[in-house]
Design a protein around this motif. Sequence first.
Motif, PDB file in Angstrom:
ATOM      1  N   UNK A  43      29.483  43.640  35.584  1.00 46.99           N
ATOM      2  CA  UNK A  43      29.812  43.767  37.146  1.00 46.99           C
ATOM      3  C   UNK A  43      30.558  42.434  37.496  1.00 46.99           C
ATOM      4  N   UNK A  44      30.228  41.275  37.134  1.00 43.75           N
ATOM      5  CA  UNK A  44      30.944  40.091  37.550  1.00 43.75           C
ATOM      6  C   UNK A  44      32.772  40.305  37.100  1.00 43.75           C
ATOM      7  N   UNK A  45      32.681  40.933  35.914  1.00 46.99           N
ATOM      8  CA  UNK A  45      34.247  41.177  35.325  1.00 46.99           C
ATOM      9  C   UNK A  45      34.955  41.972  36.155  1.00 46.99           C
ATOM     10  N   UNK A  46      34.390  42.950  36.917  1.00 49.02           N
ATOM     11  CA  UNK A  46      34.960  44.074  37.653  1.00 49.02           C
ATOM     12  C   UNK A  46      35.057  43.831  39.089  1.00 49.02           C
ATOM     13  N   UNK A 178      40.455  41.111  42.103  1.00 45.16           N
ATOM     14  CA  UNK A 178      41.634  40.805  42.157  1.00 45.16           C
ATOM     15  C   UNK A 178      42.314  39.511  41.266  1.00 45.16           C
ATOM     16  N   UNK A 179      41.249  38.696  40.751  1.00 46.93           N
ATOM     17  CA  UNK A 179      42.000  37.660  40.304  1.00 46.93           C
ATOM     18  C   UNK A 179      41.086  37.383  38.940  1.00 46.93           C
ATOM     19  N   UNK A 180      41.580  36.544  37.811  1.00 46.60           N
ATOM     20  CA  UNK A 180      40.752  36.383  36.905  1.00 46.60           C
ATOM     21  C   UNK A 180      39.557  35.581  37.105  1.00 46.60           C
TER      22      UNK A 180
END
Length: 222
Positions: A43-46, A178-180
């Motif tokens: 969830x956090x990665x997306x 939108x950002x890593x």
Amino acid sequence: MSPHSLQTACHQGGDNPETICVLGIGNVLWADEGFGVRCIQTLQSRYEFAPHVRLIDGGTQGLYLIQHVQEATRLLIFDAIDYGLVPGTLKVIEDDEVPRFMGAKKMSLHQTGFQEVLMLAQLTEKFPRQVMLIGCQPEELDDYGGSLRPRVKQAMEDALALGVHALRNWGAQPQARTRPLTEREAVTFAQLDLATYEDQRPDEDLACRMGDERFFPTAVTS
């Protein structure tokens, strides 16, 4: 839980006094037991969320999670739950049913501890206005160092869709990332990333699949 488990600071004041807590619990070292933590990682990665949303890798912390539950106005939980159903089956439990349900058929010690967290929050009258538990029926637990089984991994996508839908309705404002992520922001250590964890698992000849033989002997010798 890693030192960097909090994705964002709690936003208590201003126009939005709410705190939304999204919690993944379980143990990634025991195969499908890691379902909840894997959900929170993915969830956090997306997605990125509004400032009043907090993502937490709760691991097996039990009572140490009480402050997060007490501070939350809305709480979303991902976990592996033994419903007695077909592996990979998802079931959603809400509000007052959540603590009662988690105490009905405990699958592991972390669920015992988390049921106590929920009950304590109720007793102190600091229980979230809304609670949702998204649970997945596990297939395999007794595989030390193992990863999610295919049916459980596949169920993650539907679980995340359910979670994002609920979070959107709660005003969490999920948006495609939108950002890593930085190491500081990540809810878990980079070494526990799902792909890394799976790729670096030793061969079966080098790694016990049933836990440490010193503590979990599989046979008694005469």
